[in-house]
Write a protein that holds these residues in place. Structure first.
Motif, PDB file in Angstrom:
ATOM      1  N   ASP A 161       0.832  -1.032  -0.125  1.00  0.00           N
ATOM      2  CA  ASP A 161      -0.032   0.029  -0.028  1.00  0.00           C
ATOM      3  C   ASP A 161       1.042   1.367  -0.009  1.00  0.00           C
ATOM      4  N   THR A 162       1.934   1.291   0.754  1.00  0.00           N
ATOM      5  CA  THR A 162       2.770   2.352   0.730  1.00  0.00           C
ATOM      6  C   THR A 162       3.670   2.480  -0.454  1.00  0.00           C
ATOM      7  N   SER A 163       4.036   1.323  -1.249  1.00  0.00           N
ATOM      8  CA  SER A 163       4.611   1.544  -2.557  1.00  0.00           C
ATOM      9  C   SER A 163       3.637   2.106  -3.536  1.00  0.00           C
ATOM     10  N   VAL A 164       2.415   1.824  -3.446  1.00  0.00           N
ATOM     11  CA  VAL A 164       1.209   2.304  -4.265  1.00  0.00           C
ATOM     12  C   VAL A 164       1.180   3.859  -4.110  1.00  0.00           C
ATOM     13  N   THR A 165       1.248   4.185  -2.796  1.00  0.00           N
ATOM     14  CA  THR A 165       1.058   5.538  -2.525  1.00  0.00           C
ATOM     15  C   THR A 165       2.392   6.428  -3.104  1.00  0.00           C
ATOM     16  N   PHE A 166       3.544   5.962  -3.113  1.00  0.00           N
ATOM     17  CA  PHE A 166       4.570   6.700  -3.563  1.00  0.00           C
ATOM     18  C   PHE A 166       4.967   6.268  -4.948  1.00  0.00           C
ATOM     19  N   PHE A 167       4.394   5.388  -5.716  1.00  0.00           N
ATOM     20  CA  PHE A 167       4.587   5.203  -6.895  1.00  0.00           C
ATOM     21  C   PHE A 167       4.790   6.570  -7.836  1.00  0.00           C
ATOM     22  N   PRO A 168       3.874   7.493  -7.727  1.00  0.00           N
ATOM     23  CA  PRO A 168       4.108   8.625  -8.512  1.00  0.00           C
ATOM     24  C   PRO A 168       5.332   9.564  -8.378  1.00  0.00           C
ATOM     25  N   VAL A 169       5.937   9.231  -7.249  1.00  0.00           N
ATOM     26  CA  VAL A 169       7.342   9.835  -6.662  1.00  0.00           C
ATOM     27  C   VAL A 169       8.384   9.146  -8.006  1.00  0.00           C
ATOM     28  N   PHE A 170       8.161   7.795  -7.957  1.00  0.00           N
ATOM     29  CA  PHE A 170       9.007   7.176  -8.900  1.00  0.00           C
ATOM     30  C   PHE A 170       8.920   7.563 -10.422  1.00  0.00           C
ATOM     31  N   THR A 171       7.649   7.988 -10.619  1.00  0.00           N
ATOM     32  CA  THR A 171       7.347   8.425 -12.117  1.00  0.00           C
ATOM     33  C   THR A 171       7.992   9.819 -12.439  1.00  0.00           C
ATOM     34  N   LEU A 172       8.639  10.387 -11.396  1.00  0.00           N
ATOM     35  CA  LEU A 172       9.123  11.687 -11.848  1.00  0.00           C
ATOM     36  C   LEU A 172      10.377  11.318 -12.537  1.00  0.00           C
ATOM     37  N   ALA A 173      10.923  10.173 -12.631  1.00  0.00           N
ATOM     38  CA  ALA A 173      12.233  10.012 -13.180  1.00  0.00           C
ATOM     39  C   ALA A 173      12.015  10.147 -14.873  1.00  0.00           C
ATOM     40  N   VAL A 174      10.705   9.828 -15.405  1.00  0.00           N
ATOM     41  CA  VAL A 174      10.251  10.189 -16.515  1.00  0.00           C
ATOM     42  C   VAL A 174      10.607  11.622 -17.256  1.00  0.00           C
ATOM     43  N   PRO A 175       9.821  12.470 -16.445  1.00  0.00           N
ATOM     44  CA  PRO A 175      10.118  14.027 -16.676  1.00  0.00           C
ATOM     45  C   PRO A 175      11.409  14.569 -16.714  1.00  0.00           C
ATOM     46  N   ILE A 176      12.198  14.030 -15.720  1.00  0.00           N
ATOM     47  CA  ILE A 176      13.444  14.289 -15.578  1.00  0.00           C
ATOM     48  C   ILE A 176      14.433  14.067 -16.596  1.00  0.00           C
ATOM     49  N   LEU A 177      14.204  12.380 -16.822  1.00  0.00           N
ATOM     50  CA  LEU A 177      15.029  11.917 -18.252  1.00  0.00           C
ATOM     51  C   LEU A 177      14.643  12.627 -19.518  1.00  0.00           C
ATOM     52  N   VAL A 178      13.451  13.148 -19.566  1.00  0.00           N
ATOM     53  CA  VAL A 178      12.837  13.817 -20.793  1.00  0.00           C
ATOM     54  C   VAL A 178      13.459  15.333 -21.037  1.00  0.00           C
ATOM     55  N   ILE A 179      13.708  15.773 -19.923  1.00  0.00           N
ATOM     56  CA  ILE A 179      14.034  17.373 -19.727  1.00  0.00           C
ATOM     57  C   ILE A 179      15.456  17.471 -20.158  1.00  0.00           C
ATOM     58  N   ILE A 180      16.300  16.406 -19.402  1.00  0.00           N
ATOM     59  CA  ILE A 180      17.860  16.418 -19.592  1.00  0.00           C
ATOM     60  C   ILE A 180      18.332  16.845 -21.044  1.00  0.00           C
ATOM     61  N   PRO A 181      17.750  16.024 -22.055  1.00  0.00           N
ATOM     62  CA  PRO A 181      18.496  16.505 -23.684  1.00  0.00           C
ATOM     63  C   PRO A 181      18.051  17.907 -23.881  1.00  0.00           C
ATOM     64  N   PHE A 182      16.915  18.742 -23.236  1.00  0.00           N
ATOM     65  CA  PHE A 182      16.566  19.750 -23.572  1.00  0.00           C
ATOM     66  C   PHE A 182      17.365  20.937 -23.032  1.00  0.00           C
ATOM     67  N   ILE A 183      17.885  20.497 -21.644  1.00  0.00           N
ATOM     68  CA  ILE A 183      18.689  21.420 -21.066  1.00  0.00           C
ATOM     69  C   ILE A 183      20.108  21.437 -21.580  1.00  0.00           C
ATOM     70  N   LEU A 184      20.727  20.159 -21.896  1.00  0.00           N
ATOM     71  CA  LEU A 184      21.849  20.114 -22.461  1.00  0.00           C
ATOM     72  C   LEU A 184      21.996  20.847 -23.954  1.00  0.00           C
ATOM     73  N   TRP A 185      20.916  20.689 -24.641  1.00  0.00           N
ATOM     74  CA  TRP A 185      21.163  21.590 -25.928  1.00  0.00           C
ATOM     75  C   TRP A 185      20.793  22.907 -25.816  1.00  0.00           C
ATOM     76  N   PHE A 186      20.072  23.412 -24.660  1.00  0.00           N
ATOM     77  CA  PHE A 186      19.833  24.862 -24.263  1.00  0.00           C
ATOM     78  C   PHE A 186      21.221  25.321 -23.991  1.00  0.00           C
ATOM     79  N   ILE A 187      22.011  24.496 -23.022  1.00  0.00           N
ATOM     80  CA  ILE A 187      23.304  25.112 -22.510  1.00  0.00           C
ATOM     81  C   ILE A 187      24.459  25.265 -23.576  1.00  0.00           C
ATOM     82  N   ARG A 188      24.226  24.485 -24.426  1.00  0.00           N
ATOM     83  CA  ARG A 188      25.095  24.437 -25.610  1.00  0.00           C
ATOM     84  C   ARG A 188      25.017  25.570 -26.516  1.00  0.00           C
ATOM     85  N   GLY A 189      23.700  25.759 -26.483  1.00  0.00           N
ATOM     86  CA  GLY A 189      23.446  27.013 -27.455  1.00  0.00           C
ATOM     87  C   GLY A 189      23.627  28.291 -27.025  1.00  0.00           C
ATOM     88  N   LEU A 190      24.012  28.230 -25.585  1.00  0.00           N
ATOM     89  CA  LEU A 190      24.276  29.890 -24.946  1.00  0.00           C
ATOM     90  C   LEU A 190      25.620  30.399 -25.412  1.00  0.00           C
TER      91      LEU A 190
END
Length: 190
Positions: A161-190
């Motif tokens: 039950d606790t793992s079901v409650t905290f599952f959304p916290v683990f799903t934050l890995a997807v947005p983090i992994l998605v945004i990293i290439p954008f941040i790297l691209w943005f930094i290289r363009g500065l």
């Protein structure tokens, strides 16, 4: 009057379990809201990045963004259907009602008159109505409030039950992994 004490104990245990259910539902509501906001924000930013830099996410970047958008939509619909916010508010009203009944039972014998039997029946009726007026708490909510050591089976239920409650916290890995290439691209363009 032993039956008054039994009802007092039962109502107090119910109050504590419903309080835990309220906390669980509010936590799930907040966790999923944060996850969905992060997911929507990261996929939107990444989609804008793909418009500018076609290969930011590799040759299959377009397909990846479509898949993530569909996943986000399905997750949003499922979470919306679970209705954690409204259920949490209803559970809060219910545990407060049961808490009031429990408090009345604690002071049952003070100032009692000849109508104690009818007073007990009124409180018992209100307790049963309060219990029936809301969804029930989960077994895990009940087990979290027991003072006894839990069996392996009960501990496993609480952990699940606790793992079901905290599952959304683990799903934050997807947005983090998605945004990293954008941040790297943005930094290289500065």
């Amino acid at each position: 009057m032993e039956f008054v004490k039994k009802l007092e104990d039962r109502s107090y245990r119910t109050y504590k379990a419903r309080l835990m259910a309220h906390r669980r539902l509010v936590l799930r509501n907040n966790a999923w809201n944060c996850s969905l906001i992060a997911f929507a924000t990261s996929t939107t930013v990444a989609s804008v990045g793909i418009l500018i830099e076609k290969n930011m996410y590799g040759r299959g970047g377009d397909a990846l963004m479509v898949a993530l958008a569909i996943l986000s939509l399905v997750t949003s619909l499922v979470v919306s259907n679970m209705n954690y916010g409204a259920r949490g508010r209803a559970m809060e009203a219910n545990y407060k009602m049961i808490q009031q009944i429990s408090a009345e039972l604690e002071s049952f014998f003070t100032g009692q008159g000849t109508d104690s039997w009818s007073k007990y029946h009124d409180i018992h009726r209100r307790y049963l109505n309060a219990v029936d007026s809301s969804e029930n708490h989960s077994e895990s909510d009940h087990f979290r409030n027991t003072q006894d050591s839990l069996s392996f089976k009960h501990r496993r239920k609480v952990r699940f039950d606790t793992s079901v409650t905290f599952f959304p916290v683990f799903t934050l890995a997807v947005p983090i992994l998605v945004i990293i290439p954008f941040i790297l691209w943005f930094i290289r363009g500065l």
